[in-house]
Design a protein around this motif. Structure first.
Motif, mmCIF file in Angstrom:
data_model
loop_
_atom_site.group_PDB
_atom_site.id
_atom_site.type_symbol
_atom_site.label_atom_id
_atom_site.label_comp_id
_atom_site.label_asym_id
_atom_site.label_seq_id
_atom_site.Cartn_x
_atom_site.Cartn_y
_atom_site.Cartn_z
ATOM 1 N N ARG A 330 0.845 -1.211 0.000
ATOM 2 C CA ARG A 330 0.000 0.000 0.000
ATOM 3 C C ARG A 330 0.875 1.254 0.000
ATOM 4 O O ARG A 330 0.634 2.199 -0.753
ATOM 5 C CB ARG A 330 -0.915 -0.018 1.228
ATOM 6 C CG ARG A 330 -1.880 1.136 1.261
ATOM 7 C CD ARG A 330 -2.900 0.974 2.372
ATOM 8 N NE ARG A 330 -2.308 0.891 3.700
ATOM 9 C CZ ARG A 330 -1.821 1.941 4.358
ATOM 10 N NH1 ARG A 330 -1.833 3.134 3.812
ATOM 11 N NH2 ARG A 330 -1.298 1.795 5.569
ATOM 12 N N GLN A 333 2.360 2.115 -3.315
ATOM 13 C CA GLN A 333 1.436 2.797 -4.215
ATOM 14 C C GLN A 333 1.233 4.250 -3.797
ATOM 15 O O GLN A 333 1.295 5.161 -4.606
ATOM 16 C CB GLN A 333 0.089 2.074 -4.224
ATOM 17 C CG GLN A 333 0.137 0.837 -5.086
ATOM 18 C CD GLN A 333 -1.143 0.038 -5.024
ATOM 19 O OE1 GLN A 333 -2.031 0.342 -4.224
ATOM 20 N NE2 GLN A 333 -1.242 -0.977 -5.850
ATOM 21 N N GLU A 334 1.012 4.450 -2.485
ATOM 22 C CA GLU A 334 0.719 5.806 -2.008
ATOM 23 C C GLU A 334 1.873 6.766 -2.243
ATOM 24 O O GLU A 334 1.682 7.920 -2.580
ATOM 25 C CB GLU A 334 0.401 5.768 -0.512
ATOM 26 C CG GLU A 334 -1.030 5.367 -0.237
ATOM 27 C CD GLU A 334 -1.335 5.323 1.250
ATOM 28 O OE1 GLU A 334 -2.346 4.717 1.594
ATOM 29 O OE2 GLU A 334 -0.546 5.880 2.051
ATOM 30 N N TRP A 335 3.079 6.283 -2.011
ATOM 31 C CA TRP A 335 4.252 7.166 -2.162
ATOM 32 C C TRP A 335 4.862 7.064 -3.555
ATOM 33 O O TRP A 335 5.870 7.674 -3.835
ATOM 34 C CB TRP A 335 5.318 6.818 -1.110
ATOM 35 C CG TRP A 335 4.869 6.985 0.300
ATOM 36 C CD1 TRP A 335 3.707 7.558 0.736
ATOM 37 C CD2 TRP A 335 5.576 6.581 1.479
ATOM 38 N NE1 TRP A 335 3.640 7.528 2.105
ATOM 39 C CE2 TRP A 335 4.777 6.936 2.588
ATOM 40 C CE3 TRP A 335 6.799 5.956 1.694
ATOM 41 C CZ2 TRP A 335 5.158 6.678 3.900
ATOM 42 C CZ3 TRP A 335 7.189 5.702 3.005
ATOM 43 C CH2 TRP A 335 6.369 6.061 4.093
ATOM 44 N N GLN A 336 4.246 6.224 -4.399
ATOM 45 C CA GLN A 336 4.701 6.034 -5.774
ATOM 46 C C GLN A 336 6.184 5.672 -5.838
ATOM 47 O O GLN A 336 6.988 6.358 -6.481
ATOM 48 C CB GLN A 336 4.409 7.288 -6.590
ATOM 49 C CG GLN A 336 2.925 7.617 -6.549
ATOM 50 C CD GLN A 336 2.545 8.715 -7.511
ATOM 51 O OE1 GLN A 336 3.380 9.491 -7.935
ATOM 52 N NE2 GLN A 336 1.280 8.773 -7.856
#
Ligand SMILES: [Zn+2]
Length: 501
Positions: A330, A333-336
């Motif tokens: 997760r 994805q959030e911090w790419q």
């Protein structure tokens, strides 16, 4: 038996033998009280102040099971994908040792509360290895012996020994892997990665403070070698209480090299416990290993069996937190993050620290740079785990905030962080103490700009003539004059204004 241990070259070890590992991890639970009495479960304290008749094993004292410890045991079992026993008992493991006041340890034997699970472990290059879990069972910790008067702190050569029973009866979960085979040269790395994954999992579950340096997470590494092509496991040794992640890897690697040298010379491996010696990374022989029969296990008559209802087990399953590997996906994805960036975060042990820094208000990119670069270097040079550096995510977030508000330059920020690490207090205290604020007062800056321009009239002329990039030399002079406490961008603006460019 005083011969210096020979070590076979590692490449030859893995060419000739297949290592088999068995890892036993003891975790002290962070319950308020001990496993079978109401004494406080706290690390340290004056010797023999957290004791009572039950944990001292005085005649007539009766144990009562700590319900929270059972709950933690079930949750740990579930997180390790284990079956939870419908019915199980405690057992007495009999042995005589001064740190064991009852002369038996209340443990579990053939009826563990959790069994037959697995833990997926991510190696440094991202490969995932599934480690089978044989069992996770409940038991109690022993007291501590302090051997006084010898050179080594060991019992050999000591004049006398002191005993502290504060730790006796602290709840433990022992987690035992199935034999880990087929890892070849990566076996030492797998051992470290497994203990790391287990530590992260237990920390996320908040069932233990998992401090290897304080003994709340301890690893015993069983190692044996099988000659290539043979199906039979060799005789194993058990290296005890290895107290850092790095040491787990070193201990396994050393033990592989030592056993290979013995076997190749036609010798046999003695089944024994060994001690890891931090200083030179070797292991030394301890006692010859007892077999299960020596312990005369029998069911504990003073405690009722434990029968966790299926409803309760399922209810506990819903209390499991987001598991570390799910959380990582997760966060990625959030911090790419690229796979490589995520791996750096995980391998440096920074991921939760960065997450906590972000939670304290920092930008993920900035937080990541601080922890993975600057602070990882600091941890390496101090030879401690990143998480054990004396700086908190909240403090790092504050430094980042000061930089983005223009109150600190990056250079000043590094000095502030150094001050925090040196025990000078919070970032704001370090800033005040050393006067590390950026000089944002234009009049003070202008004086320095004028002085620098006057000292380099030819440069001033160039800038005036349109060579704006020549301002760099003047910026440098001003930064030097203000000891790095000026905002370079503002200095540049003032220079250009001053020469009318
Ligand atoms: Zn007690």
């Amino acid at each position: 038996m005083t011969a210096v241990a020979e070590i076979m070259d590692y490449a030859e070890v893995v060419e000739r033998y297949d290592p088999v590992l068995g890892l036993e991890v003891h975790v002290e639970l962070n319950t308020n009280t001990k496993m079978f009495c109401g004494c406080p479960n706290e690390f340290g304290g004056e010797p023999n102040t957290h004791v009572c008749p039950t944990c001292l094993g005085l005649p007539g004292a009766l144990p009562v099971v700590n319900g929270t410890a059972v709950e933690s045991a079930v949750r740990i079992g579930l997180a390790l994908n284990c079956e939870i026993a419908e019915w199980c008992r405690f057992a007495r493991k009999n042995y005589f040792y001064p740190d064991m006041p009852k002369n038996f340890q209340t443990s579990q034997y053939d009826e563990p509360i959790a069994f037959d699970g697995h833990l997926d472990v991510v190696l440094d290059d991202g490969e995932v290895v599934r480690v089978g879990i044989e069992r996770a069972h409940m038991e109690e910790d022993t007291g501590k012996s302090l051997h006084v008067g010898g050179a080594t702190g060991r019992i050999h050569g000591a004049e006398h020994s002191l005993l502290d029973y504060n730790r006796a009866g602290v709840p433990l979960i022992e987690i035992v892997t199935k034999p880990v085979t087929g890892m070849g040269e990566r076996a030492p790395e797998v051992a470290r990665a497994y203990v790391t994954a287990l530590r992260d999992l237990l920390r996320a579950m908040d069932v233990s403070d998992v401090r290897m340096d304080q003994g709340s997470l301890r690893c015993d590494a069983n190692v044996s070698l099988t000659p290539k092509g043979s199906a039979e496991f060799g005789t194993r040794t058990e290296t005890k209480n290895v107290n850092s992640l790095r040491s787990v890897e070193r201990a396994v690697r050393h033990e592989m090299g030592r056993q290979a040298a013995v076997l190749a010379a036609g010798g046999t491996i003695t089944q024994e416990t060994r001690h890891f010696q931090e200083a030179d990374g070797t292991t030394a022989a301890g006692r010859t290993k007892e077999t299960a029969e020596d312990y005369r296990y029998f069911p504990e008559p003073d405690l009722v069996p434990i029968a966790p209802s299926r409803e309760w087990v399922e209810q506990l399953r819903t209390t499991l937190p987001e598991l570390p590997w799910e959380r990582r996906r997760r966060i990625q994805q959030e911090w790419q993050l690229t796979d490589e960036e995520l791996r750096d975060l995980v391998n440096t042990g920074a991921i939760e620290l960065v997450a906590a820094t972000v939670e304290a208000g920092a930008d993920p990119g900035e937080a990541r740079i601080w922890w993975v670069q600057n602070l990882t270097q600091q941890a390496n040079s101090r030879q401690v785990e990143l998480a054990d550096l004396p700086i908190t995510p909240v403090q790092v977030a504050r430094v980042i905030e000061l930089v983005s508000a223009g109150e600190l330059t990056n250079k000043l920020a590094r000095q502030v962080v150094q001050g925090v690490l040196d025990g000078e207090g919070d970032p704001d205290e370090v800033v005040d103490k050393h006067g590390l604020k950026v000089v944002s007062d234009d009049s003070a800056l202008l004086a320095a700009v004028d002085e620098a321009l006057a000292a380099q009239p030819d440069v001033a002329e160039k800038i005036r003539g349109g060579k704006v990039q020549a301002a760099g030399a003047v910026v440098g002079a001003v930064m030097k004059a203000t000891q790095g406490q000026a905002d370079a961008k503002r200095v540049r603006e003032l220079i250009l204004e001053r020469v009318g460019a």
